[in-house]
Write a protein that holds these residues in place. Structure first.
Motif, PDB file in Angstrom:
ATOM      1  N   ALA A   1      23.553  15.584  15.348  1.00 46.15           N
ATOM      2  CA  ALA A   1      24.577  16.516  14.869  1.00 46.15           C
ATOM      3  C   ALA A   1      24.290  17.929  15.356  1.00 46.15           C
ATOM      4  CB  ALA A   1      24.635  16.485  13.343  1.00 46.15           C
ATOM      5  N   GLN A   2      23.025  18.285  15.384  1.00 50.47           N
ATOM      6  CA  GLN A   2      22.663  19.660  15.750  1.00 50.47           C
ATOM      7  C   GLN A   2      22.915  19.940  17.226  1.00 50.47           C
ATOM      8  OE1 GLN A   2      18.707  19.474  14.138  1.00 50.47           O
ATOM      9  NE2 GLN A   2      19.337  20.237  12.137  1.00 50.47           N
ATOM     10  N   SER A   3      22.533  19.005  18.099  1.00 51.66           N
ATOM     11  CA  SER A   3      22.766  19.227  19.529  1.00 51.66           C
ATOM     12  C   SER A   3      24.270  19.199  19.831  1.00 51.66           C
ATOM     13  CB  SER A   3      22.027  18.185  20.360  1.00 51.66           C
ATOM     14  OG  SER A   3      22.445  16.867  20.031  1.00 51.66           O
ATOM     15  N   PHE A   4      25.001  18.317  19.173  1.00 51.80           N
ATOM     16  CA  PHE A   4      26.461  18.249  19.330  1.00 51.80           C
ATOM     17  C   PHE A   4      27.103  19.562  18.913  1.00 51.80           C
ATOM     18  CE2 PHE A   4      30.608  16.885  17.330  1.00 51.80           C
ATOM     19  CZ  PHE A   4      31.279  16.624  18.519  1.00 51.80           C
ATOM     20  N   GLN A   5      26.678  20.083  17.774  1.00 46.03           N
ATOM     21  CA  GLN A   5      27.259  21.325  17.272  1.00 46.03           C
ATOM     22  C   GLN A   5      26.962  22.505  18.193  1.00 46.03           C
ATOM     23  OE1 GLN A   5      25.768  23.063  13.469  1.00 46.03           O
ATOM     24  NE2 GLN A   5      27.922  23.003  12.884  1.00 46.03           N
ATOM     25  N   GLN A   6      25.730  22.602  18.668  1.00 49.75           N
ATOM     26  CA  GLN A   6      25.354  23.716  19.536  1.00 49.75           C
ATOM     27  C   GLN A   6      26.277  23.790  20.748  1.00 49.75           C
ATOM     28  OE1 GLN A   6      22.853  26.012  19.352  1.00 49.75           O
ATOM     29  NE2 GLN A   6      21.547  25.282  17.691  1.00 49.75           N
ATOM     30  N   HIS A   7      26.464  22.670  21.433  1.00 48.87           N
ATOM     31  CA  HIS A   7      27.261  22.680  22.661  1.00 48.87           C
ATOM     32  C   HIS A   7      28.750  22.832  22.371  1.00 48.87           C
ATOM     33  CE1 HIS A   7      27.492  22.110  26.995  1.00 48.87           C
ATOM     34  NE2 HIS A   7      28.608  21.414  26.780  1.00 48.87           N
ATOM     35  N   LEU A   8      29.238  22.132  21.333  1.00 49.59           N
ATOM     36  CA  LEU A   8      30.657  22.225  20.980  1.00 49.59           C
ATOM     37  C   LEU A   8      31.045  23.660  20.645  1.00 49.59           C
ATOM     38  CD1 LEU A   8      33.402  20.971  20.221  1.00 49.59           C
ATOM     39  CD2 LEU A   8      32.449  20.490  17.938  1.00 49.59           C
ATOM     40  N   TYR A   9      30.250  24.328  19.809  1.00 51.19           N
ATOM     41  CA  TYR A   9      30.574  25.694  19.412  1.00 51.19           C
ATOM     42  C   TYR A   9      30.470  26.652  20.598  1.00 51.19           C
ATOM     43  CZ  TYR A   9      30.856  24.597  14.418  1.00 51.19           C
ATOM     44  OH  TYR A   9      31.239  24.103  13.198  1.00 51.19           O
ATOM     45  N   GLN A  10      29.511  26.395  21.477  1.00 51.69           N
ATOM     46  CA  GLN A  10      29.364  27.217  22.685  1.00 51.69           C
ATOM     47  C   GLN A  10      30.667  27.170  23.506  1.00 51.69           C
ATOM     48  OE1 GLN A  10      26.327  28.705  23.168  1.00 51.69           O
ATOM     49  NE2 GLN A  10      26.777  29.721  25.087  1.00 51.69           N
ATOM     50  N   MET A  11      31.214  25.961  23.664  1.00 49.76           N
ATOM     51  CA  MET A  11      32.447  25.809  24.433  1.00 49.76           C
ATOM     52  C   MET A  11      33.617  26.512  23.750  1.00 49.76           C
ATOM     53  SD  MET A  11      32.205  21.841  25.742  1.00 49.76           S
ATOM     54  CE  MET A  11      33.496  22.032  26.973  1.00 49.76           C
ATOM     55  N   VAL A  12      33.775  26.283  22.444  1.00 51.14           N
ATOM     56  CA  VAL A  12      34.921  26.870  21.729  1.00 51.14           C
ATOM     57  C   VAL A  12      34.829  28.399  21.728  1.00 51.14           C
ATOM     58  CG1 VAL A  12      36.068  27.052  19.487  1.00 51.14           C
ATOM     59  CG2 VAL A  12      35.280  24.825  20.304  1.00 51.14           C
ATOM     60  N   PHE A  13      33.634  28.925  21.478  1.00 46.81           N
ATOM     61  CA  PHE A  13      33.475  30.384  21.439  1.00 46.81           C
ATOM     62  C   PHE A  13      33.759  31.032  22.802  1.00 46.81           C
ATOM     63  CE2 PHE A  13      30.361  30.431  17.585  1.00 46.81           C
ATOM     64  CZ  PHE A  13      31.444  30.298  16.729  1.00 46.81           C
ATOM     65  N   HIS A  14      33.611  30.264  23.873  1.00 45.81           N
ATOM     66  CA  HIS A  14      33.890  30.811  25.208  1.00 45.81           C
ATOM     67  C   HIS A  14      35.265  30.412  25.731  1.00 45.81           C
ATOM     68  CE1 HIS A  14      29.484  31.487  25.250  1.00 45.81           C
ATOM     69  NE2 HIS A  14      29.833  32.536  25.981  1.00 45.81           N
ATOM     70  N   GLY A  15      36.083  29.800  24.866  1.00 46.76           N
ATOM     71  CA  GLY A  15      37.457  29.491  25.238  1.00 46.76           C
ATOM     72  C   GLY A  15      37.631  28.252  26.088  1.00 46.76           C
TER      73      GLY A  15
END
Length: 787
Positions: free
Chosen positions: A649-663
């Protein structure tokens, strides 16, 4: 009699020849000193109305004691007597007998040695005179007079670690210090790179350790779970061999006791301090995902033990002891060295020394916020003519907690965080909140001359001049500013913890000064300040989207650059601080110590909803800060910041949020991650780590997955003849399989991948995807081919 100085290591008081003796051990530049203070009389207090009855009870017990009126009073203004007894035992007998006759006694729980030190304001450093008698290894001092001193000194430290069989039979004892490194081991002498002292049997092993302490004479013993494991076992084995564990100074025996309620172990070694690495790190407010020596060493130092798995470790230790003792010696000493490195890296001993110098609590005291407050406050209270009230375990009214505003959930551009600097300590200073100030303030009539009280909450009001706590915090505050300027991190951290603990102490029923009017006058004033600050910010055209205790989150209504955000933040801070300065002066004629600071600019910020609801969550958010290589995502309360979520869950969240925050569109990433999880690619990330907070046998009705896994593990351990690991708390690693939870070490069933999709990936995704118009269920379901 020359004046000398030392630093306090241990304190003890005992009855001796129908009198008392306080024994203080000090570290000095001339070596260890033993101060023996004879004839200090234990004291407690009763109301003067009970004097005659108390005197008769003392006579009936055949106790020698003086009961005499003093110019002291209780918080209820009742006049008091002091009851002085010749012995500690006699004082306890009298106090118990009085309480049985419904006569209230005050301060009977203050230990004699603690009272002796606190009434002289002795905190760590001591200046003393007396008659010196040089002895082997130390100097004894009698006819002692003590007073406070700012003295401090370097302390000699040894790290101790034992190796043993699963049944608790000792193999070796490792000792690592600047004075000497060695492993004392049972066995025939053989060539070894590690310094080893060979002995014939377990009793000789213990005797060699006793001799080592006598010869190298450390001030401080450190280790990992060193009290509850190493010293518990050392005492058990010494008792079995009918051997006194005389590792104290002057060859005094150490004393080990076990709490009847918690089964926790406590050790007392005259002249030596024992500091457990785990407990001391927690006291210094460190947090780790796991508290094993391996995990903490890896996180802090980037190095760890040579054997990781607990079963492999036990089997490997047994194998090394039988066939490769040099490797066991190296392994044993390495654990000692790791603990030394952790203490040095975190400045833990410096932290404990500074805390002792600030508050007078023992170096090895765990927690100790109530003791610290009592040490600092009680002697001042006595000089103001009062004694302390007793604990009130029942019928106490809790005060409200910190202010937490309902959040406005959304995915935001540019959010500022403004923090009040040490909000609760600054409220105490600004509004003169204090236990004595409350008692004296309640006597005053509002509006009478300059002596009008400062209003509090829930009926509390505070005297403008009769108080101690605001000045105590002011002095600590100034000391911390100096420590920060001098980059004295351990000193600064010690002050911060002490200063911030004062509210917690006053709000705790475990403190004798607890009063809901005190605690509520702090927290409810905090609510008022946070609500008014929100109004001030929104009057400037910005939106407050969340607030928590002392932090306010401000949306700037769109994306702005870092320089623009900084300018807005500084402008808001100046406006808010000036408003509070003016308001407190005009409304209360008080000087405002309230100070809000511009803390952070989040370029992107997620405030999620409560799972399954539309309401905004609390204490859970994520945001993107920094520029270039310094850019990072901060997670608060979400899965990446929590130890009870899987690495998946943690690795998934890190990358997913990185993508969303950068559009970026995360659709392809989510589909692929779900497929890879189902295919077994991430099996190494599926392990849950959960702490067992009670004994296994205590779980009866509701049996959570970690308990089921732990019971299965110990059942298999028993079948394999291995030590049971989880019966009395502990931490378990397990996975969810198609047959339910199974321990990682004994996994036998197929993994339930759908569980991980539904319970680990889905909640992470659903916290952020709705804000960009996507749906996890749609993205994660198998794609239908086109025909």
């Amino acid at each position: 009699m020359t004046i000398q100085q030392g630093f306090l290591l241990t304190r003890q008081a005992r009855d001796l020849n129908n009198s008392t003796q306080i024994e203080l051990w000090l570290a000095t530049e001339q070596g260890p000193y033993q101060l023996l203070i004879d004839g200090e009389r234990p004291v407690f207090f009763i109301e003067q109305s009970a004097l005659t009855d108390a005197t008769q009870i003392a006579v009936s017990l055949n106790l020698t004691c003086d009961i005499k009126p003093l110019p002291l009073k209780h918080f209820n203004q009742a006049a008091l007597c002091a009851c002085y007894c010749d012995t500690i035992k006699g004082s306890r007998q009298l106090a118990d007998a009085l309480q049985q006759q419904d006569i209230t006694v005050y301060e009977d729980d203050i230990r004699l040695a603690d009272r002796y030190l606190m009434e002289r304001f002795i905190q760590g450093g001591i200046e003393f005179t007396g008659v010196d008698t040089p002895l082997k290894g130390h100097t004894k001092v009698t006819q002692v007079k003590c007073r406070k001193s700012a003295y401090s000194t370097q302390l000699n430290v040894v790290s101790l670690d034992i190796e043993c069989s699963e049944k608790g039979i000792l193999y070796s004892i490792g000792l690592a210090s600047p004075m000497d490194n060695r492993v004392i081991m049972i066995g025939e002498p053989q060539e070894c790179e590690t310094p080893v002292q060979w002995v014939n049997n377990e009793k000789a092993l213990l005797e060699a350790m006793i001799d080592w302490f006598d010869r190298f004479d450390p001030d401080v013993i450190i280790g990992w779970n060193v009290i509850d494991f190493d010293f518990r076992l050392l005492h058990k084995r010494a008792e079995w061999h009918k051997l006194k564990l005389a590792i104290g100074r002057a060859r005094q025996a150490s004393f080990f006791r076990i709490s009847n309620t918690t089964q926790q172990g406590f050790i007392s070694i005259p002249g030596r301090v024992v500091m457990d690495g785990i407990d001391t790190l927690k006291t210094a407010t460190y947090h780790f995902r796991r508290w094993s020596l391996e995990s903490v060493a890896q996180e802090l130092l980037g190095e760890g033990k040579q054997i990781h798995n607990v079963h492999d470790r036990m089997a490997e230790i047994n194998h090394m002891y039988r066939y490769d003792k040099p490797s066991l010696a190296r392994y044993n000493l390495q654990d000692c060295v790791l603990v030394n490195k952790i203490f040095l890296h975190t400045h833990l001993l410096d932290f404990a020394i500074e805390r002792s110098k600030l508050t007078g609590v023992e170096l090895d005291r765990i927690g100790g916020s109530v003791a610290a407050f009592t040490n600092l406050y009680l002697p001042q209270l006595h000089r103001a003519g009062y004694v302390a009230p007793n604990l009130q375990p029942e019928n106490w009214i809790a005060s409200p907690g910190g202010y937490v505003m309902d959040s406005l959930p959304n995915l935001y551009d540019s959010v500022l965080v403004l923090d009040f600097k040490s909000l609760y300590p600054s409220i105490i200073r600004s509004f003169l909140i204090d236990p004595l100030g409350l008692i004296e303030g309640l006597k005053l009539e509002i509006g009478v001359n300059d002596e009008q009280a400062v209003p509090g909450f829930r009926g509390g009001q505070f005297h403008r001049h009769e108080h101690f706590l605001p000045k105590m915090i002011e002095n600590l505050w100034a000391a911390r500013d100096v420590a920060k300027r001098n980059n004295e991190k351990a000193f600064s951290q010690a002050i911060k913890i002490i200063m911030n603990s004062f509210y917690g102490v006053l709000g705790s029923s475990g403190c004798r000064f607890f009063d809901t009017r005190l605690a509520s006058s702090i927290t409810m004033r905090g609510h008022e300040i946070m609500k008014q600050t929100k109004k001030l910010i929104e009057a400037q055209g910005y939106q407050v989207i969340y607030g928590d205790t002392d932090s306010t989150f401000v949306s700037l209504n769109g994306q702005v650059s870092q320089p623009q955000a900084d300018a807005i933040g500084q402008s808001l801070v100046a406006h808010i601080n000036q408003w509070w300065t003016t308001h407190l002066k005009q409304e209360y004629n008080l000087v405002s110590i309230l100070e809000i600071e511009y803390e952070t600019h989040y370029k992107k910020f997620l405030m999620p909803t409560i799972r399954g609801q539309e309401t905004g969550s609390k204490k859970r958010y994520a945001g993107l800060i920094g520029e270039g290589e310094q850019e990072k995502i901060i997670f608060k309360g979400l899965e990446s910041a929590r130890t009870d979520w899987t690495p998946l869950a943690q690795s998934f969240q890190q990358h997913l949020y990185q993508m969303v925050f950068h559009g970026d569109d995360p659709s392809t990433y989510i589909r692929q991650f779900v497929e890879d999880t189902l295919s077994g690619r991430y099996d190494d990330r599926l392990v849950y780590q959960k702490r067992l907070r009670r004994k296994l046998s205590d779980y009866q009705k509701n049996v959570p997955p970690q308990v089921r896994a732990a019971r299965m593990a110990d059942k298999i351990n028993e079948q394999l003849g291995r030590a049971l690991q989880y019966q009395n708390r502990g931490q378990i690693e397990y996975l969810i399989t198609l047959n339910g939870p199974e321990p990682k070490d004994y996994l036998s069933s197929a993994i339930d991948y759908q569980h991980y999709i539904d319970k680990q990936l889905k909640p992470v995704a659903e916290a952020i995807l709705p804000f960009i118009g996507l749906d996890f269920k749609t993205l994660s379901e198998p794609q239908l081919g086109l025909f």
